[in-house]
Design an enzyme around this catalytic site. Structure first.
Site, PDB file in Angstrom:
ATOM      1  N   ASN A  85      -1.880   0.147   7.133  1.00 17.30           N
ATOM      2  CA  ASN A  85      -1.379  -1.014   7.545  1.00 17.30           C
ATOM      3  C   ASN A  85      -0.441  -1.701   6.477  1.00 17.30           C
ATOM      4  O   ASN A  85      -0.258  -2.998   6.681  1.00 17.30           O
ATOM      5  CB  ASN A  85      -2.542  -1.896   8.057  1.00 17.30           C
ATOM      6  CG  ASN A  85      -3.555  -2.237   6.869  1.00 17.30           C
ATOM      7  OD1 ASN A  85      -3.279  -1.921   5.891  1.00 17.30           O
ATOM      8  ND2 ASN A  85      -4.546  -2.912   7.415  1.00 17.30           N
ATOM      9  N   LYS A 115       0.631  -1.226  -0.088  1.00 20.90           N
ATOM     10  CA  LYS A 115       0.277  -0.012  -0.131  1.00 20.90           C
ATOM     11  C   LYS A 115       0.770   1.264  -0.070  1.00 20.90           C
ATOM     12  O   LYS A 115       2.068   1.266   0.275  1.00 20.90           O
ATOM     13  CB  LYS A 115      -0.827   0.006   1.249  1.00 20.90           C
ATOM     14  CG  LYS A 115      -2.075  -1.266   1.242  1.00 20.90           C
ATOM     15  CD  LYS A 115      -2.701  -1.063   2.377  1.00 20.90           C
ATOM     16  CE  LYS A 115      -3.738  -2.218   2.344  1.00 20.90           C
ATOM     17  NZ  LYS A 115      -4.693  -1.967   3.457  1.00 20.90           N
ATOM     18  N   HIS A 123      -1.832  -5.519   1.806  1.00 24.56           N
ATOM     19  CA  HIS A 123      -3.383  -5.996   1.370  1.00 24.56           C
ATOM     20  C   HIS A 123      -2.993  -7.371   0.921  1.00 24.56           C
ATOM     21  O   HIS A 123      -2.198  -7.597   0.386  1.00 24.56           O
ATOM     22  CB  HIS A 123      -4.124  -5.320  -0.020  1.00 24.56           C
ATOM     23  CG  HIS A 123      -5.214  -6.212  -0.250  1.00 24.56           C
ATOM     24  ND1 HIS A 123      -6.364  -6.130   0.271  1.00 24.56           N
ATOM     25  CD2 HIS A 123      -5.594  -7.380  -1.225  1.00 24.56           C
ATOM     26  CE1 HIS A 123      -7.450  -7.135  -0.269  1.00 24.56           C
ATOM     27  NE2 HIS A 123      -6.665  -7.713  -1.171  1.00 24.56           N
ATOM     28  N   ARG A 182       2.628  -6.247   9.270  1.00 22.08           N
ATOM     29  CA  ARG A 182       1.826  -5.116   9.704  1.00 22.08           C
ATOM     30  C   ARG A 182       2.581  -4.591  11.115  1.00 22.08           C
ATOM     31  O   ARG A 182       2.317  -3.560  11.482  1.00 22.08           O
ATOM     32  CB  ARG A 182       0.207  -5.558  10.018  1.00 22.08           C
ATOM     33  CG  ARG A 182      -0.104  -5.517   8.346  1.00 22.08           C
ATOM     34  CD  ARG A 182      -1.584  -6.024   8.531  1.00 22.08           C
ATOM     35  NE  ARG A 182      -2.347  -5.898   7.321  1.00 22.08           N
ATOM     36  CZ  ARG A 182      -3.659  -6.107   6.735  1.00 22.08           C
ATOM     37  NH1 ARG A 182      -4.143  -6.910   7.725  1.00 22.08           N
ATOM     38  NH2 ARG A 182      -4.104  -5.860   5.620  1.00 22.08           N
ATOM     39  N   ARG A 212      -1.994 -14.218   4.670  1.00 25.54           N
ATOM     40  CA  ARG A 212      -2.558 -13.429   5.989  1.00 25.54           C
ATOM     41  C   ARG A 212      -1.766 -13.797   7.057  1.00 25.54           C
ATOM     42  O   ARG A 212      -1.689 -12.860   8.040  1.00 25.54           O
ATOM     43  CB  ARG A 212      -4.081 -14.353   5.963  1.00 25.54           C
ATOM     44  CG  ARG A 212      -5.027 -13.976   4.894  1.00 25.54           C
ATOM     45  CD  ARG A 212      -5.428 -12.366   4.686  1.00 25.54           C
ATOM     46  NE  ARG A 212      -5.923 -12.031   5.801  1.00 25.54           N
ATOM     47  CZ  ARG A 212      -6.615 -10.909   5.768  1.00 25.54           C
ATOM     48  NH1 ARG A 212      -6.948 -10.037   4.426  1.00 25.54           N
ATOM     49  NH2 ARG A 212      -7.324 -10.206   6.837  1.00 25.54           N
ATOM     50  N   TYR A 268     -12.531  -2.611  -3.718  1.00 22.10           N
ATOM     51  CA  TYR A 268     -13.112  -2.613  -2.052  1.00 22.10           C
ATOM     52  C   TYR A 268     -14.639  -2.566  -1.905  1.00 22.10           C
ATOM     53  O   TYR A 268     -15.002  -2.241  -0.993  1.00 22.10           O
ATOM     54  CB  TYR A 268     -12.537  -1.512  -1.434  1.00 22.10           C
ATOM     55  CG  TYR A 268     -10.976  -2.065  -0.731  1.00 22.10           C
ATOM     56  CD1 TYR A 268     -10.975  -3.259  -0.267  1.00 22.10           C
ATOM     57  CD2 TYR A 268     -10.084  -1.162  -1.076  1.00 22.10           C
ATOM     58  CE1 TYR A 268      -9.550  -3.408   0.546  1.00 22.10           C
ATOM     59  CE2 TYR A 268      -8.614  -1.595  -0.410  1.00 22.10           C
ATOM     60  CZ  TYR A 268      -8.442  -2.783   0.245  1.00 22.10           C
ATOM     61  OH  TYR A 268      -7.494  -3.114   0.715  1.00 22.10           O
ATOM     62  N   PHE A 308     -15.604   3.418   7.260  1.00 26.17           N
ATOM     63  CA  PHE A 308     -14.171   3.801   6.661  1.00 26.17           C
ATOM     64  C   PHE A 308     -13.957   3.684   5.034  1.00 26.17           C
ATOM     65  O   PHE A 308     -12.934   4.040   4.663  1.00 26.17           O
ATOM     66  CB  PHE A 308     -13.180   3.098   7.285  1.00 26.17           C
ATOM     67  CG  PHE A 308     -13.484   1.639   7.296  1.00 26.17           C
ATOM     68  CD1 PHE A 308     -12.837   0.918   6.084  1.00 26.17           C
ATOM     69  CD2 PHE A 308     -13.941   0.706   8.163  1.00 26.17           C
ATOM     70  CE1 PHE A 308     -13.108  -0.431   5.878  1.00 26.17           C
ATOM     71  CE2 PHE A 308     -13.885  -0.558   8.120  1.00 26.17           C
ATOM     72  CZ  PHE A 308     -13.679  -1.038   6.795  1.00 26.17           C
ATOM     73  N   THR A 351      -5.248  -6.929  10.956  1.00 29.18           N
ATOM     74  CA  THR A 351      -5.659  -5.616  10.500  1.00 29.18           C
ATOM     75  C   THR A 351      -5.052  -4.464  10.866  1.00 29.18           C
ATOM     76  O   THR A 351      -4.579  -3.545  10.242  1.00 29.18           O
ATOM     77  CB  THR A 351      -7.340  -5.486   9.981  1.00 29.18           C
ATOM     78  OG1 THR A 351      -7.827  -6.637   9.644  1.00 29.18           O
ATOM     79  CG2 THR A 351      -7.541  -4.106   9.153  1.00 29.18           C
ATOM     80  N   GLU A 383      -9.846 -10.798  -7.290  1.00 32.64           N
ATOM     81  CA  GLU A 383      -8.746  -9.812  -7.116  1.00 32.64           C
ATOM     82  C   GLU A 383      -7.832 -10.058  -8.144  1.00 32.64           C
ATOM     83  O   GLU A 383      -7.108  -8.966  -8.735  1.00 32.64           O
ATOM     84  CB  GLU A 383      -8.140  -9.849  -5.710  1.00 32.64           C
ATOM     85  CG  GLU A 383      -9.151  -9.309  -4.586  1.00 32.64           C
ATOM     86  CD  GLU A 383      -8.837  -9.325  -3.296  1.00 32.64           C
ATOM     87  OE1 GLU A 383      -9.521  -9.005  -2.354  1.00 32.64           O
ATOM     88  OE2 GLU A 383      -7.560  -9.574  -3.140  1.00 32.64           O
TER      89      GLU A 383
HETATM   90  P1  IDP Z   1      -7.808  -6.780   5.730  1.00 29.15           P
HETATM   91  O1  IDP Z   1      -6.913  -5.694   5.001  1.00 29.15           O
HETATM   92  O2  IDP Z   1      -6.997  -7.170   7.062  1.00 29.15           O
HETATM   93  O3  IDP Z   1      -8.429  -7.939   5.056  1.00 29.15           O
HETATM   94  P2  IDP Z   1     -10.316  -5.563   5.983  1.00 29.15           P
HETATM   95  O4  IDP Z   1     -11.534  -5.724   6.961  1.00 29.15           O
HETATM   96  O5  IDP Z   1     -10.696  -6.356   4.651  1.00 29.15           O
HETATM   97  O6  IDP Z   1      -9.109  -5.783   6.365  1.00 29.15           O
HETATM   98  O7  IDP Z   1     -10.389  -3.805   5.547  1.00 29.15           O
HETATM   99  C1  IDP Z   1      -9.719  -3.718   4.451  1.00 29.15           C
HETATM  100  C2  IDP Z   1      -8.866  -2.499   4.688  1.00 29.15           C
HETATM  101  O8  IDP Z   1      -9.653  -1.153   5.234  1.00 29.15           O
HETATM  102  C3  IDP Z   1      -8.075  -2.536   5.890  1.00 29.15           C
HETATM  103  O9  IDP Z   1      -6.728  -3.214   5.549  1.00 29.15           O
HETATM  104  C4  IDP Z   1      -7.464  -1.219   6.183  1.00 29.15           C
HETATM  105  O10 IDP Z   1      -6.860  -0.646   5.294  1.00 29.15           O
HETATM  106  C5  IDP Z   1      -8.957  -0.470   6.090  1.00 29.15           C
HETATM  107  N1  IDP Z   1      -9.656  -0.550   7.557  1.00 29.15           N
HETATM  108  C6  IDP Z   1     -10.421  -1.627   7.858  1.00 29.15           C
HETATM  109  N2  IDP Z   1     -11.127  -1.331   9.182  1.00 29.15           N
HETATM  110  C7  IDP Z   1     -10.823  -0.033   9.293  1.00 29.15           C
HETATM  111  C8  IDP Z   1     -11.372   1.040  10.316  1.00 29.15           C
HETATM  112  O11 IDP Z   1     -11.828   0.364  11.451  1.00 29.15           O
HETATM  113  N3  IDP Z   1     -10.614   2.214  10.210  1.00 29.15           N
HETATM  114  C9  IDP Z   1     -10.232   2.595   9.086  1.00 29.15           C
HETATM  115  N4  IDP Z   1      -9.706   1.678   8.338  1.00 29.15           N
HETATM  116  C10 IDP Z   1     -10.133   0.363   8.212  1.00 29.15           C
HETATM  117 MG    MG Z   2      -9.888  -7.977   3.552  1.00 25.82          MG
END
Ligand code: IDP
Ligand code: MG
Length: 133
Positions: free
Chosen positions: A112, A9, A115, A102, A85, A49, A57, A91, A126
């Site tokens: 973070n 990212k 992805h 991360r 993962r 997304y 968010f 996350t 994807e």
């Molecule tokens: P992941 O990347 O671990 O799969 P997801 O729940 O799929 O997590 O969320 C996608 C992306 O959205 C996360 O990697 C992060 O960048 C962002 N994100 C997730 N939850 C939050 C939040 O509560 N606040 C702000 N950004 C978030």
């Molecule tokens: Mg995800």
């Protein structure tokens, strides 16, 4: 052998962590079968997304992922989806296990650093999203 989609990212690209993250992937026996550096348009990220479109968010996430270049990679390994993962970590970098990408590089829950696809179905979608050939 399974394939998964990984994205480095903007926060990590900006800090020149591309080489460090790729060397962690290689050390963990992932083969990088395809890669490209791209600057995504916001509408591309919105589509990518789409599963998160009802989340509070979502708009910030789409602005952020389109704010600078990213490195998109197809990774190959036995159980690549779950294995990626695992090395990515949770996350929220604050909750990620020590030694994960991360934990080591993530700045915050949104910035973070990486992805990774979360299921076989999404990995296929994807990979196809970025590498339709
Ligand atoms: P992941 O990347 O671990 O799969 P997801 O729940 O799929 O997590 O969320 C996608 C992306 O959205 C996360 O990697 C992060 O960048 C962002 N994100 C997730 N939850 C939050 C939040 O509560 N606040 C702000 N950004 C978030
Ligand atoms: Mg995800």
């Amino acid at each position: 052998m399974e394939q998964t989609l990984s994205i480095i990212k903007p926060d990590a690209m900006e800090r020149n962590l591309e080489g460090k993250i790729k060397s962690i992937l290689k050390k963990n026996n992932f083969e990088i079968v395809k890669e490209k550096k791209v600057k995504l348009e916001k509408k591309d990220v919105e589509e990518f997304y789409k599963v998160h479109e009802t989340k509070p968010f979502y708009n910030d996430l789409c602005n952020y992922l389109s704010s600078g270049p990213v490195l998109v990679m197809v990774l190959k390994k036995e159980n690549a989806i779950a294995e990626n993962r695992k090395i990515m970590g949770a996350t929220n970098p604050k909750e990620a296990d020590p030694g994960t990408i991360r934990k080591e590089f993530g700045i915050s829950i949104d910035k973070n650093s990486v992805h990774g696809s979360d299921s076989k179905e999404n990995a296929k979608k994807e990979i196809n999203f970025f590498f339709k050939d």
